[in-house]
Design a protein around this motif. Sequence first.
Motif, PDB file in Angstrom:
ATOM      1  N   ALA A 187      10.867   2.071  -2.805  1.00 33.75           N
ATOM      2  CA  ALA A 187       9.687   1.928  -3.657  1.00 33.75           C
ATOM      3  C   ALA A 187       8.523   1.396  -2.822  1.00 33.75           C
ATOM      4  N   VAL A 188       7.370   2.086  -2.885  1.00 30.96           N
ATOM      5  CA  VAL A 188       6.166   1.691  -2.152  1.00 30.96           C
ATOM      6  C   VAL A 188       5.021   1.588  -3.154  1.00 30.96           C
ATOM      7  N   TYR A 189       4.190   0.559  -2.972  1.00 25.37           N
ATOM      8  CA  TYR A 189       3.078   0.353  -3.895  1.00 25.37           C
ATOM      9  C   TYR A 189       1.860  -0.105  -3.110  1.00 25.37           C
ATOM     10  N   GLU A 190       0.687  -0.057  -3.777  1.00 22.47           N
ATOM     11  CA  GLU A 190      -0.553  -0.573  -3.197  1.00 22.47           C
ATOM     12  C   GLU A 190      -1.329  -1.268  -4.295  1.00 22.47           C
ATOM     13  N   LEU A 191      -1.927  -2.428  -3.962  1.00 15.97           N
ATOM     14  CA  LEU A 191      -2.737  -3.187  -4.898  1.00 15.97           C
ATOM     15  C   LEU A 191      -4.154  -3.291  -4.358  1.00 15.97           C
ATOM     16  N   ASP A 192      -5.135  -3.408  -5.274  1.00 19.93           N
ATOM     17  CA  ASP A 192      -6.491  -3.680  -4.819  1.00 19.93           C
ATOM     18  C   ASP A 192      -6.682  -5.187  -4.704  1.00 19.93           C
ATOM     19  N   ALA A 193      -7.891  -5.608  -4.391  1.00 17.04           N
ATOM     20  CA  ALA A 193      -8.149  -7.033  -4.168  1.00 17.04           C
ATOM     21  C   ALA A 193      -7.957  -7.852  -5.428  1.00 17.04           C
ATOM     22  N   ALA A 194      -8.028  -7.217  -6.610  1.00 17.11           N
ATOM     23  CA  ALA A 194      -7.827  -7.930  -7.871  1.00 17.11           C
ATOM     24  C   ALA A 194      -6.381  -7.877  -8.342  1.00 17.11           C
ATOM     25  N   ALA A 195      -5.483  -7.416  -7.473  1.00 17.76           N
ATOM     26  CA  ALA A 195      -4.050  -7.328  -7.779  1.00 17.76           C
ATOM     27  C   ALA A 195      -3.747  -6.286  -8.843  1.00 17.76           C
TER      28      ALA A 195
END
Length: 960
Positions: free
Chosen positions: A332-340
């Motif tokens: 599982a791979v994910y990405e978050l922005d600066a606001a989570a």
Amino acid sequence: MASLTPALEETLAVFEPGGEPLSTGEVTDVLDVGRRSAYDRLDRLATRDRVRTKPVGASGRIWWRPETDGPNDDTNALADAMPSARTLLESAPVGIAAFAPEGAFAYANDRFRSQLGLPRDPTATDLDEVALERANGDAVGSGSTPFRRSAADDSSTGGRRLRVEDSGRWLSVVGEPTPDGGGVVVARDVTSAVDLQTELSGAYAAAEDELSGFRERAVDGYANVDEDGFVVDIDERAASVFGDGTSALTGEHVRAAFGDHDPAVSIVERSLADGRTTETSDPIATDDRWLTVEAVPRDGGVSVYVRDVSKRVERERELERYTRLVDALGEAVYELDAAANITFVNDPGVEMSGYAREELVGSHVSMVMDEDAISAVGSQLVDMLDDDGPDRVRTEYDLQRKDGSAIPVENRLAVLGDDEGDVRGSAGILLDVSDRRARERELERYERIVETVEDGIYVLDDDDRFAVVNDAFASMLGTSPDDIVGVHATDVFDESFVDRATSTLEAAGGEHCSARFQEPVYTVGGESFVAEVQFAAFGDDVRSRVGVVRDVTERVQREARIERQRERLEALNAVNGVVRNVATAAVEGSTRSAIESLVCEELGASEVYGSASIVESDGRADDDGRRSTADATAGPIERAMRTGSIETAADVSARDLDLAGRDVPAESSWSVAAIPITYESTLYGVLAVTADREAAFTGEERAVLETVGTVVGNAIAAVERKRALTSEEVVELDYRVSNPEDLFDVDVTLAGRITFEEMMYVGDDELLVYGTVTDDGRETVHALVDAFPSWNAVSLLGPTGEDATRFEIHMDSPPAFLEATANGGYVERATIEPEETRIVLHVPPETDARSMTAVIREAYPGASLLAKRQFSRPDPSMLGLQQQVADQLTDRQRTVLKAAFYAGYFEWPRDVTGEEVAASLGVAPSTFSQHLRKAEEKLLALLLADADARVDSTRVDAEE
């Protein structure tokens, strides 16, 4: 100051100047008027500023009187002393109001009241209830309005726009303070100006949106095409994409101008045809770039906007490559922005969470992480942003799934930055660590087991050295684990132990095999214990093994004790079997010889005894005429005959015993037991038994063997007694004792006639003797009971009808003449008178009269045998009945029946009650009744059966 009406004066008098505030209810109670009337008076006083008020709670209000009454004189002058000024104020095009100190109304013109929806005589309360809001939509509190602030803080308030919610009108309000501490407010209606400004702002925003859209669309080039499809205008950037220049393309049809780019031609023609904005679905590839083309309808044609999306296409392709690579990982791979917020998640991540991709993307990470996990990851991100921080970190937490379950995951986290070096978010790989957690928990359980079990546990490496030991193993050896780890196995176990373990494992099959054996192990202090060692090999060499050591010393000792107990139980079972068989033989009418043979055969055939034999006696323990024995049992037998109790001998050699041909080593050690065979005070012989067991003839076995002697004695006595009672031939022995005082070796003067009729045992050491005594002999009976210690008590039961009385004596031991009954006979009668005593015995014909006479003379030296007569019983049927009674009734039933009979229970009237007979027998009345009813039932059944047989026999004779 204006005067007040009497009602207002009365209301004002309720308050003290500067006194405590009162509620509306309290004023109502003082005035004794209705609550509404009191409120109207108070409100009018507040309007005139004679009392002050403020709300409390949800709907309450309090009132108080200030130290000085009424508004400032200057303020009154403004309204009262200048009528021309009032007219001027009323005709003003704006709303005007004057406020006294503390904010109470001093004046308000009609326009002001109309603007705010106030009554003709407004109060401060009325003003507070007007709902106002600012230009940004926030509500205005009553204390924040310019109307009140101008009189409250002695400062000017600039023009403010306020909206009256009820009317929707906008007012521009300006306030100025007055020298007396009050204030003047001017309110101008600016609703039209506000509406115009709103309209202009909308137009400006629309223009700005249009311009913004144009800027967005015209980033890289544009062209205008008329409704017939001809290019009427094109900038240099668009021309460089579609042709050689603007002059060459202007005036050309789009098919010619954009001919090399069919998708662009297609979207322009579609937009012209249907009047809708159309855009290429996929970027158009040129020699050195990627473009998108959008056709937007306009008056007289369409506008064509060209955008260079080369960088976007490259990023998308790069993203696609990475996405494929990530998906290929299977994690599982994910990405978050600066606001989570989640901006990307791959398929394994979607599957792991249980949510749909559309639910995840754009949602905050708290959808799948709890607060503790977010806090932990946030702290790691802070560390990573430090100049000396790590580039990547790992953390573990529970991923919260959509169905409410949780999955333990390891998050491998990295920070993402943009081209300027700023943080734009984070990315991570999630690994499902459920299996690892399970293995760790299992390993932890095993570690705890190893440390908490009482068994010793060790691991040997392939050099036979201790690699791991637990505290229990070290404690067994009297040392610590640190002193054992690294030590060779032969330094703890002896060499033979180690060799045996290795050879056992090799024989069992090598790797993954296990074995178990017991071996003595020595502690550091030299003490030994029996260890049960179970071990298993692992690895490529059987020398690498794990072992479990258990101290089984107590178990081994316990098993030895159990084995001895088993042998004793077998002995007890054998003896109990003899007891049962002997009892059966006695009931079935066996002879004494058969019972003795049965006992010897049963014991001799068992596995726990070597031999068994009976040495006979003539009935006296000190008689010299007993049979002699030549083997090593003679000593114990002689002692048993002398003491009347069981005697044993240990460590007797087998060669000194007669073991009936058993094949045993001559030097083996045996034990001997001599068990007296007795009934009451009569010794019939001694049972000699041998055994080769350790600690034979002790404890329970000894007690049971003593019981065998008693049981066999009882059986022999029962057989002999039955034979005497049921034999058709009887021998009567008539003895005379010339000096009756010799009967009782006590100083008692005999009188009257005493007859002993029956004796029966009611316990192990107690018997009942029944008889009769003449009236002049009663004192003699009592004197004898007092003189003999073994005669406990006498009871006179009742008359017999012959100038005599029945008696019952409780004794611990019988008179000597009654002991003769133990030799197979019974006392027919024994009569004691002052002149002589006569004792008549009935014995079986085979009884040795000389032996019986010797017993009597030993007790009474002056006794002589007057007559010996043999006769047949007169009534054969009665003989058979007596035999059936002896067979059918139990000993207890027979004792109860005889006791009841001889005690006079069956006399009429009864001499004794059932309770009294039960007390004599030492049993409960209910037990006595039960045994008596059973005995009567059996006796009547026998009598009736015999009578029926006689009747049937008579009928047969008559018929013949």
